[in-house]
Design an enzyme around this catalytic site. Sequence first.
Site, short mmCIF file in Angstrom:
data_model
loop_
_atom_site.label_atom_id
_atom_site.label_comp_id
_atom_site.label_asym_id
_atom_site.label_seq_id
_atom_site.Cartn_x
_atom_site.Cartn_y
_atom_site.Cartn_z
N CYS A 1 5.22 -1.53 2.38
CA CYS A 1 6.12 -2.37 3.18
C CYS A 1 7.56 -1.96 2.85
O CYS A 1 7.79 -0.99 2.13
CB CYS A 1 5.87 -3.86 2.96
N ARG B 1 4.93 -8.31 1.21
CA ARG B 1 3.70 -8.01 1.93
C ARG B 1 2.79 -7.00 1.23
O ARG B 1 1.59 -7.24 1.08
CB ARG B 1 4.02 -7.51 3.34
N ASP C 1 7.50 -9.87 8.41
CA ASP C 1 8.10 -9.87 7.07
C ASP C 1 8.52 -11.29 6.69
O ASP C 1 9.45 -11.84 7.27
CB ASP C 1 9.30 -8.93 7.06
#
Length: 156
Positions: free
Chosen positions: A8, A14, A123
């Site tokens: 990520c 994440r 996100d």
Amino acid sequence: MTKILFVCHGNICRSPMAEFVMNDLLQRAGLSGCAQVASAAVSAEELGNPVYPPARRKLAEHGIRCDGKTARLLQAADYQTYDLLIGMDRRNLEAMRRICGSDPDHKLCLLLDFTAQPRDVADPWYTRDFEQTWLDITAGCTALLQTCFSAQTGPL
């Protein structure tokens, strides 16, 4: 042994969530020895930082610990090391291609491409919705487990 790298932007929300969720799923399925799972960032801005506290708390709510994890940067050499490099969103995937140079072995993909509803994992740094991130990552990792490891255990 299958080597999986989740990626990520900063490697504090994440991708570490996916790393630890996947390891938990593998352990519960009795497949811990079948995979090596890690995570990395496409941006250097969070290097060395631990998992972001709200992400750490979300994992802890489900009995998953992430002690000792710090953000690290994706390297071009990771392409040769890992069997799958799995991004959380399309921007990550573009950056992964840039860092890795190309994808001749078709190792680069998105996590939710393994599900029936392919899309980006939003996100939570921006959305603040760590519950939705948890749900997306759990769905993606479960589908990944079924895709990559079901032959070793039968239907999961």
